[in-house]
Design a protein around this motif. Sequence first.
Motif, short mmCIF file in Angstrom:
data_model
loop_
_atom_site.label_atom_id
_atom_site.label_comp_id
_atom_site.label_asym_id
_atom_site.label_seq_id
_atom_site.Cartn_x
_atom_site.Cartn_y
_atom_site.Cartn_z
N UNK A 89 -46.38 -8.71 64.83
CA UNK A 89 -45.09 -8.02 64.95
C UNK A 89 -44.98 -7.29 66.28
N UNK A 90 -46.03 -6.54 66.64
CA UNK A 90 -45.98 -5.77 67.88
C UNK A 90 -45.86 -6.67 69.10
N UNK A 91 -46.50 -7.85 69.05
CA UNK A 91 -46.40 -8.77 70.18
C UNK A 91 -44.97 -9.26 70.35
N UNK A 92 -44.28 -9.53 69.24
CA UNK A 92 -42.89 -9.99 69.33
C UNK A 92 -41.95 -8.83 69.68
N UNK A 93 -42.22 -7.64 69.12
CA UNK A 93 -41.35 -6.50 69.40
C UNK A 93 -41.45 -6.09 70.87
N UNK A 94 -42.64 -6.28 71.46
CA UNK A 94 -42.80 -5.94 72.88
C UNK A 94 -41.96 -6.86 73.77
N UNK A 95 -41.73 -8.09 73.31
CA UNK A 95 -40.92 -9.02 74.11
C UNK A 95 -39.43 -8.81 73.90
N UNK A 96 -39.07 -8.18 72.77
CA UNK A 96 -37.64 -8.06 72.44
C UNK A 96 -36.98 -7.07 73.40
N UNK A 97 -35.77 -7.37 73.88
CA UNK A 97 -35.15 -6.52 74.91
C UNK A 97 -34.73 -5.15 74.42
N UNK A 98 -34.49 -4.96 73.11
CA UNK A 98 -34.03 -3.67 72.60
C UNK A 98 -35.17 -3.03 71.82
N UNK A 99 -35.64 -1.89 72.30
CA UNK A 99 -36.77 -1.20 71.68
C UNK A 99 -36.25 -0.06 70.79
N UNK A 100 -35.55 -0.41 69.73
CA UNK A 100 -35.00 0.57 68.81
C UNK A 100 -35.25 0.13 67.37
N UNK A 101 -35.27 1.11 66.45
CA UNK A 101 -35.43 0.87 65.01
C UNK A 101 -36.68 0.03 64.73
N UNK A 102 -37.81 0.45 65.30
CA UNK A 102 -39.04 -0.31 65.13
C UNK A 102 -39.50 -0.30 63.67
#
Length: 304
Positions: A201-214
């Motif tokens: 999950x963290x690997x994909x979230x790091x690539x996602x352009x919006x870093x909100x509502x993790x």
Amino acid sequence: MEKIPYIKFFPGDWLRDNVSGCSLAAQGLWLRMMILMHDSERYGYLTMNGLPIPPGFIARKCGCDTLEQYNALLDELDNAGIPSRTPEGAIYSRRMVKDARERQRKAGNKRDQRDRDSGQLKKNGDKPPHVTAPVTEPVTGSVTEMSSLYSDSGSDSDLNPPNPPSGGEEGGADGVEPRQRRKPKIDRPAHGDRPQSYAAFKACFALYPIKQAEDDAWTEWCRLEDNGTLAPQFEVRDAIIRHTDEDVYWKKNKAPLFWKWLKGKRWNDEPVTEPSAATQEGPPPVKSWSDADLAAIGIVGKTW
């Protein structure tokens, strides 16, 4: 818990599961282990007399030729994230634990409904609440997770949810308050309970352009993983990269929040690209017909 004569098995879930990528021997071992878990004194767990079943006994019951063969196949299953273990070392299936928890919850709701219909739970005219969901606690100990419907976080408390209160507190007109409705608890697994899933999950979230509502995205990730609809990590990752590079809305910072993107399974979408030059120019001009052109094809004068 009452024994059931069958084991729930969904071929589609099995084919989408990580176990389908293991060797045929490893798949056969896990299926035989599931059969033992179904017949175990503690449903979904390989335990005997409250203790983990020794590896040698499991190997013999599952038809392995040697203990070394069993250990090699079990290592293959562990590398794919199939089995889980209690702190005492007992192997268990998260999916089977979840199924047992759901059966108990539904049975409890049916008992409550029958009691309400017969009036056995009515006290001083108070109407008891309808229990919609049990209160659960997360799994403790070392758990190896997998992205499939054959996995689900569960614990001993999930199989034995606390009973609803039998009465209220003082303070009503007759000294008794009606029991309060129990609100469903948001199931947000702890990061440490799913180390492999959280790393993906963290690997994909790091690539996602919006870093909100993790936290919301992590909860949605676990929900999709538990019901078997989450795509493999590499597909989610590649979809994020492709949309970031090609989608015109993402380039304008109009990407949705990650949890909404996951909920809609948007990794299956194609990026919205820039319209072609022909499309930008608009449709071809409408042909203008002169009277001579109309006469040439046999139309004379106004026809409408």
